[in-house]
Design an enzyme around this catalytic site. Structure first.
Site, PDB file in Angstrom:
ATOM      1  N   GLU A  85       6.966  18.584  78.060  1.00 42.20           N
ATOM      2  CA  GLU A  85       7.233  17.388  78.897  1.00 42.20           C
ATOM      3  C   GLU A  85       7.068  16.655  77.526  1.00 42.20           C
ATOM      4  O   GLU A  85       8.053  15.770  77.212  1.00 42.20           O
ATOM      5  CB  GLU A  85       6.931  17.383  79.521  1.00 42.20           C
ATOM      6  CG  GLU A  85       7.079  15.486  80.856  1.00 42.20           C
ATOM      7  CD  GLU A  85       5.867  15.044  80.933  1.00 42.20           C
ATOM      8  OE1 GLU A  85       5.692  14.140  80.799  1.00 42.20           O
ATOM      9  OE2 GLU A  85       5.487  15.570  82.122  1.00 42.20           O
ATOM     10  N   HIS A  86       5.995  16.646  76.857  1.00 44.59           N
ATOM     11  CA  HIS A  86       5.886  15.359  76.167  1.00 44.59           C
ATOM     12  C   HIS A  86       6.487  15.721  74.806  1.00 44.59           C
ATOM     13  O   HIS A  86       7.441  14.947  74.504  1.00 44.59           O
ATOM     14  CB  HIS A  86       4.695  15.718  74.993  1.00 44.59           C
ATOM     15  CG  HIS A  86       3.457  14.873  76.133  1.00 44.59           C
ATOM     16  ND1 HIS A  86       2.424  14.287  75.393  1.00 44.59           N
ATOM     17  CD2 HIS A  86       2.713  15.460  77.344  1.00 44.59           C
ATOM     18  CE1 HIS A  86       1.267  14.012  76.302  1.00 44.59           C
ATOM     19  NE2 HIS A  86       1.723  14.350  78.023  1.00 44.59           N
TER      20      HIS A  86
END
Length: 451
Positions: free
Chosen positions: A71-72
């Site tokens: 996600e990052h």
């Protein structure tokens, strides 16, 4: 609409009018991409979310934390955009963008003016399909995530929550921390995260939801154009990925008591039991039960522990739910010297629901609170967008405000007591963090009770 609208995976097009005259439409593209929209009259902005039904519960031992890691990384650049380009795209129009990793899904979302929605589709599509996961950025973000985990470990309420999920849910995948651990993040490799990305970010996995000022046909056209430009061949036919099995899973308790000693001013206490799944017919009943017990300032926990005795500032109950399991918990933060007394009060109020039920006045107040809160939440397009995503990914049906209120109106005091009897008979777990130890809880009747 009358009743909840089913969302079958094999139906290409759905259209219905929801409460407040909002128009809900759903298209399943031949490639398996699902696009849902809720056009809200009078709205001038829209919230858009790109969802994949993969979360921390889907990881294998070697990849714990990789869903959150990924996600990052999707914000760190594609072949077409740098990380700065992505940030500037939204900042330059006053928009908001972010993401969330949960136990059963990941969502990348943005809120923009209606005129900027095509841009949001283009940028989010690029992020989802074309992340390069640059090796240098990978190492930089490893450091960022380790700092995030360290920050959470410094927060006693976060530590209590993580230990509580482990204690109640045991070895079940839902009991694992979403972010992994410092050890698993240190061990993560770019190759393992890349493999996780390619295996789970496909057309048949993607759900796109938009709520607010949106025209559905335009949205589908923008999505199709953006995903095609990013390199996805949408002419390849595929069925959407199947939803998770909603069969209620058997939960083996991890531990009856977990205590983490920390030299802090308050003891953070959580106690609870396995709850019910998201699609359980008794979700409305549980909502009423939760409201009466710890859902507001007039709740039993707030009145008994804070107002009458002044033993805690924060005290409440909560009931997260997932596709095949759930959890019901009670929280209080108090002086370590009062920890045993407060825990006893939490436990006694929980069990009193089963032994004595609730009053007619409590029932009316709970239904009023839940009805009003539901209506007010839908003033925000973020909530509507999230409702679409959860309906599509987890529930397989869309229930509008009128249907939600109808279901609440059917709940009886007998239903609430019956569910309370079931919950108090389940294995109980306590997690606590503070200047306390296991002996603090000696003498408490922690075994489940039969009513």
């Amino acid at each position: 609409m009358t009743g909840a609208a089913p969302l079958p995976l094999d139906q290409a097009e759905l259209t219905f009018t929801a409460s407040g005259d909002s128009l809900v439409r759903r298209s399943v593209l031949p490639s398996g991409v699902r696009v849902l929209s809720e056009q809200v009259p009078g709205a001038r902005s829209a919230t858009i979310g790109y969802w994949v039904a993969v979360g921390s519960r889907d990881e294998v031992v070697a990849t714990y934390g990789s869903t959150h890691f990924l996600e990052h990384l999707l914000f760190k650049g594609t072949a077409n955009r740098t990380a700065l380009d992505i940030a500037v795209s939204f900042d330059a129009v006053g928009g908001e963008h972010n993401a969330m990793t949960a136990k059963e899904y990941t969502c990348y979302y943005a809120k923009v003016q209606d005129k900027d929605l095509p841009m949001a589709v283009e940028v989010l599509s690029d992020m989802i399909t074309s992340s390069v996961i640059d090796p240098t950025e990978f190492e930089n973000e490893r450091g960022v995530i380790l700092e995030e985990l360290a920050m959470a470990d410094d927060d006693p309420s976060d530590v209590t929550s993580e230990r509580f999920f482990e204690a109640v849910l045991g070895e079940h995948p839902l009991g694992r921390p979403i972010g992994g651990s410092p050890e698993t993040i240190q061990a993560a490799t770019r190759e393992s995260v890349w493999e996780h990305y390619r295996a789970n970010y496909r057309a048949r996995d993607l759900v796109i939801t938009v709520a607010g000022a949106v025209d559905h046909d335009e949205l589908v056209a923008w999505v199709t154009r953006a995903l095609t430009a990013a390199g996805w061949d949408l002419s390849i036919e595929a069925a959407p990925v199947e939803r998770r099995d909603a069969t209620h899973d058997v939960i083996e308790r991890g531990s009856p008591l977990v205590v983490v000693h920390r030299p802090i001013e308050q003891a953070n206490i959580l106690l609870g039991v396995p709850g019910i799944p998201a699609a359980d017919d008794r979700r409305s009943t549980l909502a009423v039960l939760n409201s009466v017990l710890g859902g507001g300032m007039s709740s039993r926990l707030f009145q008994e522990i804070r107002e009458k005795r002044g033993l805690a500032y924060s005290v409440y109950s909560f009931s997260p739910s997932y596709s095949d399991a759930g959890l019901f918990g009670l929280y209080a933060g108090c002086s370590p010297a009062k920890a045993a007394q407060v825990t006893e009060l939490l436990l006694s109020e929980f069990r009193r629901l089963a032994t004595g039920g609730i009053t007619d006045d409590e029932m009316r107040r709970a239904v009023g609170q839940l009805s009003g809160a539901s209506a007010l939440a839908l003033e925000d397009s973020d909530t509507r967008m999230s409702r679409l995503g959860r309906s599509e990914i987890t529930l397989g049906e869309f229930a509008d405000l009128d249907e939600s209120l109808r279901r609440l109106s059917l709940v009886t005091a007998h239903d609430v007591r019956e569910l309370a009897v079931e919950l108090v008979a389940r294995p109980l777990s306590i997690a606590a963090v503070g200047t306390i130890d296991a002996a603090t809880f000696d003498g408490l009747a922690l075994e489940p009770i039969a009513v």
